[in-house]
Design an enzyme around this catalytic site. Sequence first.
Site, PDB file in Angstrom:
ATOM      1  N   ALA A  74       1.559  -8.279  -5.441  1.00 33.43           N
ATOM      2  CA  ALA A  74       1.127  -6.845  -4.886  1.00 33.43           C
ATOM      3  C   ALA A  74       2.002  -5.667  -5.481  1.00 33.43           C
ATOM      4  O   ALA A  74       1.753  -4.694  -5.487  1.00 33.43           O
ATOM      5  CB  ALA A  74       0.738  -6.927  -3.550  1.00 33.43           C
ATOM      6  N   THR A  75       3.372  -6.126  -5.678  1.00 35.38           N
ATOM      7  CA  THR A  75       4.208  -5.463  -5.946  1.00 35.38           C
ATOM      8  C   THR A  75       3.846  -4.544  -7.362  1.00 35.38           C
ATOM      9  O   THR A  75       4.006  -3.298  -7.385  1.00 35.38           O
ATOM     10  CB  THR A  75       5.894  -6.014  -5.704  1.00 35.38           C
ATOM     11  OG1 THR A  75       6.002  -6.423  -4.698  1.00 35.38           O
ATOM     12  CG2 THR A  75       6.909  -4.911  -6.411  1.00 35.38           C
ATOM     13  N   ASN A 150       2.303  -5.559   7.185  1.00 36.74           N
ATOM     14  CA  ASN A 150       2.752  -6.830   7.165  1.00 36.74           C
ATOM     15  C   ASN A 150       3.506  -7.030   8.301  1.00 36.74           C
ATOM     16  O   ASN A 150       3.773  -8.191   8.577  1.00 36.74           O
ATOM     17  CB  ASN A 150       3.603  -6.886   5.813  1.00 36.74           C
ATOM     18  CG  ASN A 150       4.510  -5.894   5.622  1.00 36.74           C
ATOM     19  OD1 ASN A 150       3.983  -4.693   5.515  1.00 36.74           O
ATOM     20  ND2 ASN A 150       5.850  -6.188   5.458  1.00 36.74           N
ATOM     21  N   GLN A 178      -2.148  -8.064   2.943  1.00 36.77           N
ATOM     22  CA  GLN A 178      -2.183  -8.687   4.241  1.00 36.77           C
ATOM     23  C   GLN A 178      -3.786  -8.690   4.822  1.00 36.77           C
ATOM     24  O   GLN A 178      -3.980  -9.224   5.905  1.00 36.77           O
ATOM     25  CB  GLN A 178      -1.246  -8.195   4.960  1.00 36.77           C
ATOM     26  CG  GLN A 178       0.262  -7.847   4.854  1.00 36.77           C
ATOM     27  CD  GLN A 178       0.599  -9.494   5.060  1.00 36.77           C
ATOM     28  OE1 GLN A 178       0.067 -10.426   5.735  1.00 36.77           O
ATOM     29  NE2 GLN A 178       1.873  -9.715   4.661  1.00 36.77           N
ATOM     30  N   SER A 198      -2.772  -9.803  -3.577  1.00 41.83           N
ATOM     31  CA  SER A 198      -1.483 -10.835  -3.930  1.00 41.83           C
ATOM     32  C   SER A 198      -2.226 -12.198  -3.473  1.00 41.83           C
ATOM     33  O   SER A 198      -2.891 -12.507  -2.373  1.00 41.83           O
ATOM     34  CB  SER A 198      -0.474 -10.380  -3.159  1.00 41.83           C
ATOM     35  OG  SER A 198       0.444 -11.746  -3.397  1.00 41.83           O
ATOM     36  N   HIS A 200      -0.490 -15.037  -3.209  1.00 41.75           N
ATOM     37  CA  HIS A 200       0.335 -16.197  -2.443  1.00 41.75           C
ATOM     38  C   HIS A 200       0.376 -15.569  -0.825  1.00 41.75           C
ATOM     39  O   HIS A 200       1.000 -16.463   0.059  1.00 41.75           O
ATOM     40  CB  HIS A 200       1.830 -16.138  -2.644  1.00 41.75           C
ATOM     41  CG  HIS A 200       2.645 -14.650  -2.688  1.00 41.75           C
ATOM     42  ND1 HIS A 200       3.299 -14.834  -1.224  1.00 41.75           N
ATOM     43  CD2 HIS A 200       2.897 -13.772  -3.043  1.00 41.75           C
ATOM     44  CE1 HIS A 200       4.103 -13.964  -1.128  1.00 41.75           C
ATOM     45  NE2 HIS A 200       3.730 -13.100  -2.305  1.00 41.75           N
ATOM     46  N   THR A 238       0.144 -11.948 -22.055  1.00 40.32           N
ATOM     47  CA  THR A 238      -0.588 -13.185 -22.060  1.00 40.32           C
ATOM     48  C   THR A 238      -1.013 -13.545 -20.676  1.00 40.32           C
ATOM     49  O   THR A 238      -0.043 -13.650 -19.722  1.00 40.32           O
ATOM     50  CB  THR A 238       0.188 -14.225 -22.810  1.00 40.32           C
ATOM     51  OG1 THR A 238       0.571 -13.843 -24.121  1.00 40.32           O
ATOM     52  CG2 THR A 238      -0.922 -15.547 -22.886  1.00 40.32           C
ATOM     53  N   CYS A 323      11.588  -9.148   3.303  1.00 42.25           N
ATOM     54  CA  CYS A 323      12.149  -8.381   2.349  1.00 42.25           C
ATOM     55  C   CYS A 323      13.484  -7.800   2.702  1.00 42.25           C
ATOM     56  O   CYS A 323      14.347  -7.426   2.118  1.00 42.25           O
ATOM     57  CB  CYS A 323      11.283  -7.344   1.659  1.00 42.25           C
ATOM     58  SG  CYS A 323       9.741  -8.173   1.305  1.00 42.25           S
TER      59      CYS A 323
HETATM   60  C1  LIG Z   1       3.584  -9.293   0.330  1.00 42.50           C
HETATM   61  C2  LIG Z   1       3.486  -7.799   0.330  1.00 42.50           C
HETATM   62  C3  LIG Z   1       3.461  -7.235  -0.674  1.00 42.50           C
HETATM   63  C4  LIG Z   1       4.314  -7.939  -2.051  1.00 42.50           C
HETATM   64  O1  LIG Z   1       3.323  -8.777  -2.719  1.00 42.50           O
HETATM   65  P1  LIG Z   1       3.759  -9.788  -3.951  1.00 42.50           P
HETATM   66  O2  LIG Z   1       2.715 -10.246  -4.353  1.00 42.50           O
HETATM   67  O3  LIG Z   1       4.722 -10.610  -3.206  1.00 42.50           O
HETATM   68  O4  LIG Z   1       4.654  -8.787  -4.739  1.00 42.50           O
HETATM   69  C5  LIG Z   1       3.408  -5.846  -1.005  1.00 42.50           C
HETATM   70  N1  LIG Z   1       2.313  -5.336   0.395  1.00 42.50           N
HETATM   71  C6  LIG Z   1       2.230  -5.896   1.281  1.00 42.50           C
HETATM   72  C7  LIG Z   1       1.658  -5.292   2.643  1.00 42.50           C
HETATM   73  C8  LIG Z   1       2.609  -7.301   1.452  1.00 42.50           C
HETATM   74  O5  LIG Z   1       2.446  -7.912   2.418  1.00 42.50           O
END
Ligand SMILES: *Cc1c(COP(=O)(O)O)cnc(C)c1O
Length: 384
Positions: A74-75, A150, A178, A198, A200, A238, A323
């Site tokens: 997501a970043t 988050n 989220q 994202s 994870h 890739t 973070c």
């Molecule tokens: C975790 C999170 C991100 C970052 O996501 P990554 O996949 O770890 O880069 C961005 N925005 C929100 C709201 C998040 O909770």
Amino acid sequence: MNPIYLDYAATTPVAPKVAEAMAQCLTEEGNFANPASRSHVYGWRAEEAVEAARGQVAALINADAREIVWTSGATESNNLALKGLCRPGDHLIVSSIEHKAVLDVALWLKEQGIEVDFVEPTADGTILPERIEALLKPNTRLVSVMWVNNELGTVNPIADISALCQKAGVLLHVDAAQALGKLPIDLDALKVDALSLSAHKCYGPKGIGALYVKRSPNIAVQAQIHGGGHERGMRSGTLPTHQCVGFGLACELAGQVLTEETSRISKLRDRLWQSIRDLPGVRLNGEGAERVCGHLNVAFTGIDGEVLLLSLRQLAVSTGSACTSASMSPSYVLNAIGLSAADALASIRISLGRYTDADDIEQAAAHIRQVVLGLQGGKQPRRA
Ligand SMILES: *Cc1c(COP(=O)(O)O)cnc(C)c1O
């Protein structure tokens, strides 16, 4: 004994079936080839797996597979959306309680000649469309608001914000990291121009995400990573077949269990809150707002936050967001909803998920009660 993991908002473990599917895409016997290799069957097979996964991600948000751009998370998706959609001279509106992956991009864009305004949340942690409306200008290009915060788990009125943006003729980007797997997302019914995901946070692997980009002639996302022209030129590199396959399957599984899982988790979360809410000085941050199932952000007024976190040894939880927790500065999100620095530092985020059970919650509640009453020097619980 290991502490009880109650930090699902920071990351989730990979679902066992997802890990298994990923492992099938690594070794010589597996689906290891480069999905961009057009000259042999190994490449075709890898491409097929990646495209099936793209369809699984698209299905969970009711989008077209061609609207999904793979990213590293997501970043990167947030970077691609904001940097890819704003040009010098444009005006950008973001909420002040966005993840750093939006806020820091907005601050960088400001240095590059883009005008930026920040929308403040209400005291319960939501972003109101009328506050966005008040900031609109003739050169407003993009509004970026997260679906779910988050830290607080509060849900923003994305449908209303979408209607406002449509009426005003500005683009809308939503960070849905989220929200995925916790709320139904239907991008056929709801007009969003770009949406960050994202894996994870949703029982998939770290290191992969996606940006949904609406298929429309007036939306052109400029690439931020060049070379090779993958992903229709929007994101070169890739494709990691195992990561794509893992994210895809995680989305399919999440869709299958969403209703049952969110109801089970919110019951456990509410039970935990009911069993600690009478403790002296305890307050629910974001109270009154709609919240997703797993989040509980609680202020323990009168207790030193650092001491509190060190004392809650049997729990793996967060202060503020993971973070920013390397430094002990009060959370900017809690500050924005009006908490004092001391109350913000005395707040913890407890987040439940798929593998949390009733036993975990019972133990967590007993531990929190014991620690908090101990630190408060034997004050009696308030009786509700
Ligand atoms: C975790 C999170 C991100 C970052 O996501 P990554 O996949 O770890 O880069 C961005 N925005 C929100 C709201 C998040 O909770």
